[in-house]
Design a protein around this motif. Structure first.
Motif, PDB file in Angstrom:
ATOM      1  N   ALA A  37       0.637  -1.246  -0.168  1.00  0.00           N
ATOM      2  CA  ALA A  37       0.115   0.002   0.121  1.00  0.00           C
ATOM      3  C   ALA A  37       0.797   1.242   0.092  1.00  0.00           C
ATOM      4  O   ALA A  37       0.629   2.060  -0.704  1.00  0.00           O
ATOM      5  N   MET A  38       1.886   1.360   0.834  1.00  0.00           N
ATOM      6  CA  MET A  38       2.875   2.361   0.778  1.00  0.00           C
ATOM      7  C   MET A  38       3.456   2.783  -0.426  1.00  0.00           C
ATOM      8  O   MET A  38       3.481   3.868  -0.944  1.00  0.00           O
ATOM      9  N   PHE A  39       4.105   1.671  -0.982  1.00  0.00           N
ATOM     10  CA  PHE A  39       4.677   1.931  -2.238  1.00  0.00           C
ATOM     11  C   PHE A  39       3.814   2.135  -3.118  1.00  0.00           C
ATOM     12  O   PHE A  39       4.300   3.207  -4.291  1.00  0.00           O
ATOM     13  N   ASN A 279      11.348  13.649  -7.000  1.00  0.00           N
ATOM     14  CA  ASN A 279      11.848  12.216  -6.963  1.00  0.00           C
ATOM     15  C   ASN A 279      12.497  12.069  -5.610  1.00  0.00           C
ATOM     16  O   ASN A 279      12.314  10.849  -5.068  1.00  0.00           O
ATOM     17  N   ARG A 280      13.295  13.051  -5.147  1.00  0.00           N
ATOM     18  CA  ARG A 280      14.192  12.798  -3.854  1.00  0.00           C
ATOM     19  C   ARG A 280      12.987  12.653  -2.738  1.00  0.00           C
ATOM     20  O   ARG A 280      13.111  12.198  -1.611  1.00  0.00           O
ATOM     21  N   ILE A 281      12.039  13.456  -2.987  1.00  0.00           N
ATOM     22  CA  ILE A 281      10.948  13.431  -1.732  1.00  0.00           C
ATOM     23  C   ILE A 281      10.202  12.330  -1.594  1.00  0.00           C
ATOM     24  O   ILE A 281       9.974  11.461  -0.715  1.00  0.00           O
ATOM     25  N   THR A 282       9.893  11.631  -3.112  1.00  0.00           N
ATOM     26  CA  THR A 282       9.296  10.490  -2.767  1.00  0.00           C
ATOM     27  C   THR A 282      10.308   9.183  -2.479  1.00  0.00           C
ATOM     28  O   THR A 282       9.878   8.221  -1.801  1.00  0.00           O
ATOM     29  N   GLN A 283      11.386   9.228  -2.825  1.00  0.00           N
ATOM     30  CA  GLN A 283      12.328   8.447  -2.347  1.00  0.00           C
ATOM     31  C   GLN A 283      12.590   8.335  -0.906  1.00  0.00           C
ATOM     32  O   GLN A 283      12.618   7.328  -0.171  1.00  0.00           O
ATOM     33  N   THR A 284      12.557   9.747  -0.373  1.00  0.00           N
ATOM     34  CA  THR A 284      12.466   9.651   1.134  1.00  0.00           C
ATOM     35  C   THR A 284      11.353   9.153   1.784  1.00  0.00           C
ATOM     36  O   THR A 284      11.476   8.365   2.825  1.00  0.00           O
ATOM     37  N   TRP A 285      10.198   9.368   1.156  1.00  0.00           N
ATOM     38  CA  TRP A 285       8.730   8.770   1.598  1.00  0.00           C
ATOM     39  C   TRP A 285       9.030   7.231   1.687  1.00  0.00           C
ATOM     40  O   TRP A 285       8.742   6.447   2.450  1.00  0.00           O
ATOM     41  N   SER A 286       9.370   6.695   0.520  1.00  0.00           N
ATOM     42  CA  SER A 286       9.621   5.352   0.175  1.00  0.00           C
ATOM     43  C   SER A 286      10.531   4.512   1.447  1.00  0.00           C
ATOM     44  O   SER A 286      10.190   3.405   1.903  1.00  0.00           O
ATOM     45  N   MET A 287      11.699   5.537   1.665  1.00  0.00           N
ATOM     46  CA  MET A 287      12.589   4.792   2.564  1.00  0.00           C
ATOM     47  C   MET A 287      12.010   4.752   3.759  1.00  0.00           C
ATOM     48  O   MET A 287      12.170   3.786   4.677  1.00  0.00           O
ATOM     49  N   ILE A 288      11.405   5.888   4.509  1.00  0.00           N
ATOM     50  CA  ILE A 288      10.654   5.910   5.720  1.00  0.00           C
ATOM     51  C   ILE A 288       9.627   4.923   5.804  1.00  0.00           C
ATOM     52  O   ILE A 288       9.627   4.000   6.728  1.00  0.00           O
ATOM     53  N   LEU A 289       8.467   5.100   4.916  1.00  0.00           N
ATOM     54  CA  LEU A 289       7.518   3.924   5.102  1.00  0.00           C
ATOM     55  C   LEU A 289       8.015   2.584   4.883  1.00  0.00           C
ATOM     56  O   LEU A 289       7.418   1.847   5.463  1.00  0.00           O
ATOM     57  N   GLY A 290       9.129   2.248   3.987  1.00  0.00           N
ATOM     58  CA  GLY A 290       9.531   1.020   4.023  1.00  0.00           C
ATOM     59  C   GLY A 290      10.357   0.404   5.447  1.00  0.00           C
ATOM     60  O   GLY A 290      10.065  -0.699   5.736  1.00  0.00           O
ATOM     61  N   ALA A 291      10.966   1.264   5.882  1.00  0.00           N
ATOM     62  CA  ALA A 291      11.529   1.094   7.219  1.00  0.00           C
ATOM     63  C   ALA A 291      10.425   0.574   8.263  1.00  0.00           C
ATOM     64  O   ALA A 291      10.471  -0.306   9.041  1.00  0.00           O
TER      65      ALA A 291
END
Length: 417
Positions: A37-39, A279-291
């Motif tokens: 869901a997050m990704f 792209n940087r913001i979404t990559q940060t979101w992905s990393m945080i949500l993935g963690a």
């Protein structure tokens, strides 16, 4: 026991201890659903924002405007400068194949009349390249054609806002309007682009308050001058923006006898930087949500480990009997490890289904809130979710499998049931 039998044993364990299996799988299901869901959410938001950027029409675009030059050492050459001319466009087209569309523009401000309605508006003389260059969307009629430019045709295209002010809801195509004192026939109406509410104001409103005519018609009937206000140009996709900027700058500087009486606004670079920021913001979101999702999967893995250890203790006599009749340690190890991976894979599939359901719910709730955002299931999220689930099953199944494989058959059989 072969691989298929081990998988069947794992599924049988789930059926035999339904409640315990459900509690075990909750962590894995929630973790995988969160990853999916997050990704998917981040990918959906990113795709919509990038789509809006593309619809704005400023990607790969430069604006080149006249500028008052400063050259005190050679005032004669400075005073003789004509500024931007149609000749410049011919040279740029010939020497810069990186350019996809190039539109010289002559601009004037005047009263526009249609029947009893009159409005002050900007009138732009352009070429047909101007419409695809800024990705204008046509509502009714047609755009300005090259034949109109060659014949100095008295035709025009209206932006949606100025059309509404002059004609209301009535169609304007075919009507005659006055630009100053000159009659022009409306041949087309532009349509406002639709953007997601999260994108905010795109700045397109100003383009729909304007009237567009062939550039030769503007020069001949409206401005009375051959002078241009600016060029707009779009580069081909994949062009090196910095290199193209320098090349265009050098060509114009040469054509203007080293007098820099023009200014290039590198909108393309600004848009590229904005997209990079997204792209940087979404990559940060992905990393945080993935963690966060990873933590959930680890908790599920700990639950799986405890249940597998209980399962080993419950089946000690079974393990002892199997070893006594010739089962090797590797076979016992494989059985319990495959069972662990099977349970976690089952949980991963359930999590994938739940994650897809969450994506659908997000899309529905967003639509009800006025945000038309489609959240398709992210392939990356699905692969990562299932991969994490299998990894959890493999990692947390190693110790119980080792423990089962190392049991002494005599002690295992002798242990009371």
């Amino acid at each position: 026991m072969n691989l298929l039998e081990s998988i069947a044993s794992g599924l049988a364990s789930i059926r035999t201890h339904t409640l315990r299996s459900v509690l075990t799988l909750v962590g894995i299901i929630v973790g995988v659903a969160s990853v999916v869901a997050m990704f998917s959410f981040v990918s959906g938001i990113k795709a919509r924002v990038l789509e809006d950027f593309a619809r704005v029409g400023f990607d790969n675009v430069f604006f080149i405007a006249n500028m008052r030059a400063f050259n005190p050492d050679n005032l004669a050459r400075l005073n003789a400068s004509e500024g931007l001319t149609l000749k410049d466009t011919e040279v740029l087209r010939a020497e810069a194949p990186e350019i996809q569309f190039l539109c010289p523009t002559a601009e004037t401000h005047m009263v526009v009349r249609a029947g009893s309605e009159a409005r002050h508006a900007e009138v732009f003389g352009i070429t047909p390249d101007g419409f695809p260059l800024l990705k204008f969307e046509l509502g009714r009629g047609r755009e300005v054609a090259w034949a109109d430019v060659e014949n100095h045709a008295r035709v025009c295209v209206l932006g949606e806002i100025i059309k509404g002010k002059l004609f209301g809801n009535a169609p304007a195509v075919g009507a005659t309007i006055l630009l100053g004192e000159e009659q022009f026939t409306v041949v087309g109406e532009l349509r406002m682009k639709e953007f997601s509410p999260m994108f905010g104001r795109s700045g397109q409103e100003q383009y729909h308050e304007q009237v567009y005519v062939p550039i030769t018609s503007a020069q001949h009937y409206l401005t009375g001058s051959r002078r241009l206000n600016y060029f707009a140009l779009r580069l081909h996709e994949g062009t090196d923006i910095s290199a193209a900027y320098q090349k265009i700058h050098d060509i114009l500087l040469r054509e203007h006898r080293q007098i820099e009486d023009f200014q290039i606004e590198n909108v393309a670079q600004n848009i590229a930087q904005a997209i990079e920021g997204v792209n940087r913001i979404t990559q940060t979101w992905s990393m945080i949500l993935g963690a966060i999702a990873t933590v959930s999967l680890i908790v599920g893995g700990i639950g799986l480990l405890s249940v597998l250890l209980i399962s080993v203790n419950e089946r000690i006599r079974e393990i002892g009997v199997r070893k006594a009749v010739g089962a090797e340690n590797l076979a016992i190890f494989q059985q319990f490890l495959v069972e662990s991976v099977t349970i976690s894979a089952f949980g991963g599939l359930l999590g994938l289904v739940l994650g897809a359901g969450l994506c659908r719910l997000i899309t529905i709730f967003a639509a009800r809130a006025g945000q038309e955002i489609a959240i398709p299931v992210s392939g990356t999220g699905a692969i990562l979710g299932i991969g994490f689930a299998l990894g959890v099953g493999l990692l947390f199944g190693l110790y119980p499998a080792f423990k089962a494989a190392r049991l002494d058959p005599i002690e295992a059989i002798a242990r009371p049931a």
